[in-house]
Design a protein around this motif. Structure first.
Motif, PDB file in Angstrom:
ATOM      1  N   ASN A 208      10.373 -27.075 -64.978  1.00 39.73           N
ATOM      2  CA  ASN A 208       9.735 -25.967 -64.253  1.00 39.73           C
ATOM      3  C   ASN A 208       9.733 -26.217 -62.749  1.00 39.73           C
ATOM      4  OD1 ASN A 208       9.267 -24.499 -66.576  1.00 39.73           O
ATOM      5  ND2 ASN A 208       7.183 -25.255 -66.833  1.00 39.73           N
ATOM      6  N   ALA A 209       9.509 -27.459 -62.331  1.00 45.04           N
ATOM      7  CA  ALA A 209       9.537 -27.797 -60.906  1.00 45.04           C
ATOM      8  C   ALA A 209      10.942 -27.587 -60.336  1.00 45.04           C
ATOM      9  CB  ALA A 209       9.086 -29.230 -60.688  1.00 45.04           C
ATOM     10  N   PHE A 210      11.962 -27.960 -61.102  1.00 45.50           N
ATOM     11  CA  PHE A 210      13.343 -27.757 -60.667  1.00 45.50           C
ATOM     12  C   PHE A 210      13.637 -26.264 -60.496  1.00 45.50           C
ATOM     13  CE2 PHE A 210      17.744 -26.777 -61.853  1.00 45.50           C
ATOM     14  CZ  PHE A 210      18.414 -27.420 -60.821  1.00 45.50           C
ATOM     15  N   ILE A 211      13.249 -25.469 -61.480  1.00 46.07           N
ATOM     16  CA  ILE A 211      13.499 -24.025 -61.416  1.00 46.07           C
ATOM     17  C   ILE A 211      12.781 -23.401 -60.228  1.00 46.07           C
ATOM     18  CG2 ILE A 211      13.075 -21.821 -62.608  1.00 46.07           C
ATOM     19  CD1 ILE A 211      13.558 -23.389 -65.252  1.00 46.07           C
ATOM     20  N   GLU A 212      11.530 -23.776 -60.009  1.00 49.61           N
ATOM     21  CA  GLU A 212      10.777 -23.254 -58.874  1.00 49.61           C
ATOM     22  C   GLU A 212      11.413 -23.662 -57.550  1.00 49.61           C
ATOM     23  OE1 GLU A 212       6.623 -24.301 -59.144  1.00 49.61           O
ATOM     24  OE2 GLU A 212       6.493 -23.528 -61.191  1.00 49.61           O
ATOM     25  N   SER A 213      11.899 -24.905 -57.479  1.00 49.83           N
ATOM     26  CA  SER A 213      12.530 -25.390 -56.248  1.00 49.83           C
ATOM     27  C   SER A 213      13.814 -24.624 -55.947  1.00 49.83           C
ATOM     28  CB  SER A 213      12.834 -26.878 -56.364  1.00 49.83           C
ATOM     29  OG  SER A 213      11.653 -27.620 -56.502  1.00 49.83           O
ATOM     30  N   VAL A 214      14.627 -24.411 -56.961  1.00 50.81           N
ATOM     31  CA  VAL A 214      15.872 -23.658 -56.772  1.00 50.81           C
ATOM     32  C   VAL A 214      15.547 -22.230 -56.345  1.00 50.81           C
ATOM     33  CG1 VAL A 214      17.891 -22.689 -57.960  1.00 50.81           C
ATOM     34  CG2 VAL A 214      17.246 -25.067 -58.349  1.00 50.81           C
ATOM     35  N   THR A 215      14.561 -21.626 -56.987  1.00 50.32           N
ATOM     36  CA  THR A 215      14.169 -20.259 -56.654  1.00 50.32           C
ATOM     37  C   THR A 215      13.716 -20.158 -55.199  1.00 50.32           C
ATOM     38  OG1 THR A 215      13.504 -19.865 -58.941  1.00 50.32           O
ATOM     39  CG2 THR A 215      12.629 -18.359 -57.279  1.00 50.32           C
ATOM     40  N   GLU A 216      12.853 -21.058 -54.771  1.00 50.42           N
ATOM     41  CA  GLU A 216      12.376 -21.044 -53.385  1.00 50.42           C
ATOM     42  C   GLU A 216      13.519 -21.262 -52.403  1.00 50.42           C
ATOM     43  OE1 GLU A 216       9.255 -23.935 -53.055  1.00 50.42           O
ATOM     44  OE2 GLU A 216       7.981 -22.884 -54.497  1.00 50.42           O
ATOM     45  N   TYR A 217      14.430 -22.169 -52.731  1.00 47.64           N
ATOM     46  CA  TYR A 217      15.558 -22.474 -51.864  1.00 47.64           C
ATOM     47  C   TYR A 217      16.447 -21.242 -51.696  1.00 47.64           C
ATOM     48  CZ  TYR A 217      18.897 -25.650 -49.651  1.00 47.64           C
ATOM     49  OH  TYR A 217      19.711 -26.290 -48.755  1.00 47.64           O
ATOM     50  N   LEU A 218      16.720 -20.542 -52.811  1.00 45.00           N
ATOM     51  CA  LEU A 218      17.547 -19.338 -52.749  1.00 45.00           C
ATOM     52  C   LEU A 218      16.832 -18.210 -52.012  1.00 45.00           C
ATOM     53  CD1 LEU A 218      19.110 -19.278 -56.327  1.00 45.00           C
ATOM     54  CD2 LEU A 218      20.234 -19.932 -54.199  1.00 45.00           C
ATOM     55  N   LYS A 219      15.514 -18.090 -52.209  1.00 46.89           N
ATOM     56  CA  LYS A 219      14.746 -17.049 -51.515  1.00 46.89           C
ATOM     57  C   LYS A 219      14.780 -17.243 -50.011  1.00 46.89           C
ATOM     58  CE  LYS A 219      10.682 -15.784 -53.091  1.00 46.89           C
ATOM     59  NZ  LYS A 219       9.329 -15.854 -53.732  1.00 46.89           N
ATOM     60  N   SER A 220      14.914 -18.490 -49.562  1.00 44.37           N
ATOM     61  CA  SER A 220      14.957 -18.750 -48.125  1.00 44.37           C
ATOM     62  C   SER A 220      16.342 -18.501 -47.535  1.00 44.37           C
ATOM     63  CB  SER A 220      14.503 -20.182 -47.835  1.00 44.37           C
ATOM     64  OG  SER A 220      15.434 -21.113 -48.335  1.00 44.37           O
ATOM     65  N   GLY A 221      17.287 -18.052 -48.367  1.00 35.83           N
ATOM     66  CA  GLY A 221      18.606 -17.675 -47.864  1.00 35.83           C
ATOM     67  C   GLY A 221      19.649 -18.771 -47.912  1.00 35.83           C
ATOM     68  N   ASN A 222      19.335 -19.881 -48.559  1.00 35.55           N
ATOM     69  CA  ASN A 222      20.284 -20.997 -48.647  1.00 35.55           C
ATOM     70  C   ASN A 222      21.051 -20.971 -49.961  1.00 35.55           C
ATOM     71  OD1 ASN A 222      19.383 -22.378 -46.194  1.00 35.55           O
ATOM     72  ND2 ASN A 222      17.496 -22.702 -47.322  1.00 35.55           N
ATOM     73  N   ASP A 223      22.235 -21.556 -49.947  1.00 35.76           N
ATOM     74  CA  ASP A 223      23.015 -21.784 -51.161  1.00 35.76           C
ATOM     75  C   ASP A 223      22.747 -23.209 -51.616  1.00 35.76           C
ATOM     76  OD1 ASP A 223      24.083 -19.275 -50.790  1.00 35.76           O
ATOM     77  OD2 ASP A 223      25.992 -19.991 -50.006  1.00 35.76           O
ATOM     78  N   LEU A 224      22.823 -23.454 -52.920  1.00 38.09           N
ATOM     79  CA  LEU A 224      22.559 -24.775 -53.463  1.00 38.09           C
ATOM     80  C   LEU A 224      23.767 -25.239 -54.260  1.00 38.09           C
ATOM     81  CD1 LEU A 224      20.558 -27.098 -54.003  1.00 38.09           C
ATOM     82  CD2 LEU A 224      19.800 -25.821 -56.005  1.00 38.09           C
ATOM     83  N   GLN A 225      24.302 -26.399 -53.899  1.00 36.71           N
ATOM     84  CA  GLN A 225      25.460 -26.955 -54.588  1.00 36.71           C
ATOM     85  C   GLN A 225      25.048 -28.243 -55.288  1.00 36.71           C
ATOM     86  OE1 GLN A 225      28.697 -28.183 -52.074  1.00 36.71           O
ATOM     87  NE2 GLN A 225      30.141 -28.153 -53.758  1.00 36.71           N
ATOM     88  N   LEU A 226      25.232 -28.276 -56.606  1.00 32.03           N
ATOM     89  CA  LEU A 226      25.002 -29.483 -57.390  1.00 32.03           C
ATOM     90  C   LEU A 226      26.382 -29.986 -57.824  1.00 32.03           C
ATOM     91  CD1 LEU A 226      22.005 -28.233 -59.565  1.00 32.03           C
ATOM     92  CD2 LEU A 226      21.924 -29.652 -57.519  1.00 32.03           C
ATOM     93  N   ILE A 227      26.863 -31.013 -57.155  1.00 34.09           N
ATOM     94  CA  ILE A 227      28.217 -31.512 -57.374  1.00 34.09           C
ATOM     95  C   ILE A 227      28.445 -31.794 -58.859  1.00 34.09           C
ATOM     96  CG2 ILE A 227      29.876 -33.330 -56.770  1.00 34.09           C
ATOM     97  CD1 ILE A 227      29.074 -31.607 -54.370  1.00 34.09           C
ATOM     98  N   GLY A 228      29.525 -31.249 -59.375  1.00 34.18           N
ATOM     99  CA  GLY A 228      29.886 -31.449 -60.771  1.00 34.18           C
ATOM    100  C   GLY A 228      29.226 -30.470 -61.718  1.00 34.18           C
ATOM    101  N   PHE A 229      28.123 -29.854 -61.315  1.00 31.51           N
ATOM    102  CA  PHE A 229      27.422 -28.911 -62.183  1.00 31.51           C
ATOM    103  C   PHE A 229      27.738 -27.474 -61.794  1.00 31.51           C
ATOM    104  CE2 PHE A 229      23.652 -26.441 -63.472  1.00 31.51           C
ATOM    105  CZ  PHE A 229      23.712 -26.662 -64.837  1.00 31.51           C
ATOM    106  N   GLY A 230      27.488 -27.121 -60.522  1.00 32.22           N
ATOM    107  CA  GLY A 230      27.800 -25.762 -60.099  1.00 32.22           C
ATOM    108  C   GLY A 230      27.091 -25.376 -58.817  1.00 32.22           C
TER     109      GLY A 230
END
Length: 84
Positions: free
Chosen positions: A20-42
């Motif tokens: 849940n913490a991971f999902i919330e972190s990704v959501t907040e990061y995307l809401k702030s206008g950033n892209d998130l790259q997890l090497i090897g995952f997507g």
């Protein structure tokens, strides 16, 4: 959550908190206008969907679909290979 718990050695409750913490972190990061790259995952990113005209399937009547920001995920090479 069972798999996360088994693989990480965490209790089910702690595994759920972590996910849940991971999902919330990704959501907040995307809401702030950033892209998130997890090497090897997507890659997670926000794409803009343009406004367009749709049609009601029952009546055939046109209506406007507003422009919107939508989340997008593109699988990385390692994930694609693992699923093949």
């Amino acid at each position: 959550m069972n798999k996360v718990s088994e693989k990480s050695g965490l209790s089910k409750k702690d595994a759920e908190k972590s996910v849940n913490a991971f999902i919330e972190s990704v959501t907040e990061y995307l809401k702030s206008g950033n892209d998130l790259q997890l090497i090897g995952f997507g890659n997670f990113q926000v794409k803009q969907r343009v406004a367009k005209t749709g049609r009601n399937p029952k009546t055939g009547e046109p209506f406007k679909i507003a422009a919107a920001n939508v989340p997008s995920f593109k699988a990385g090479q390692n994930l694609k290979q693992a699923v093949k």
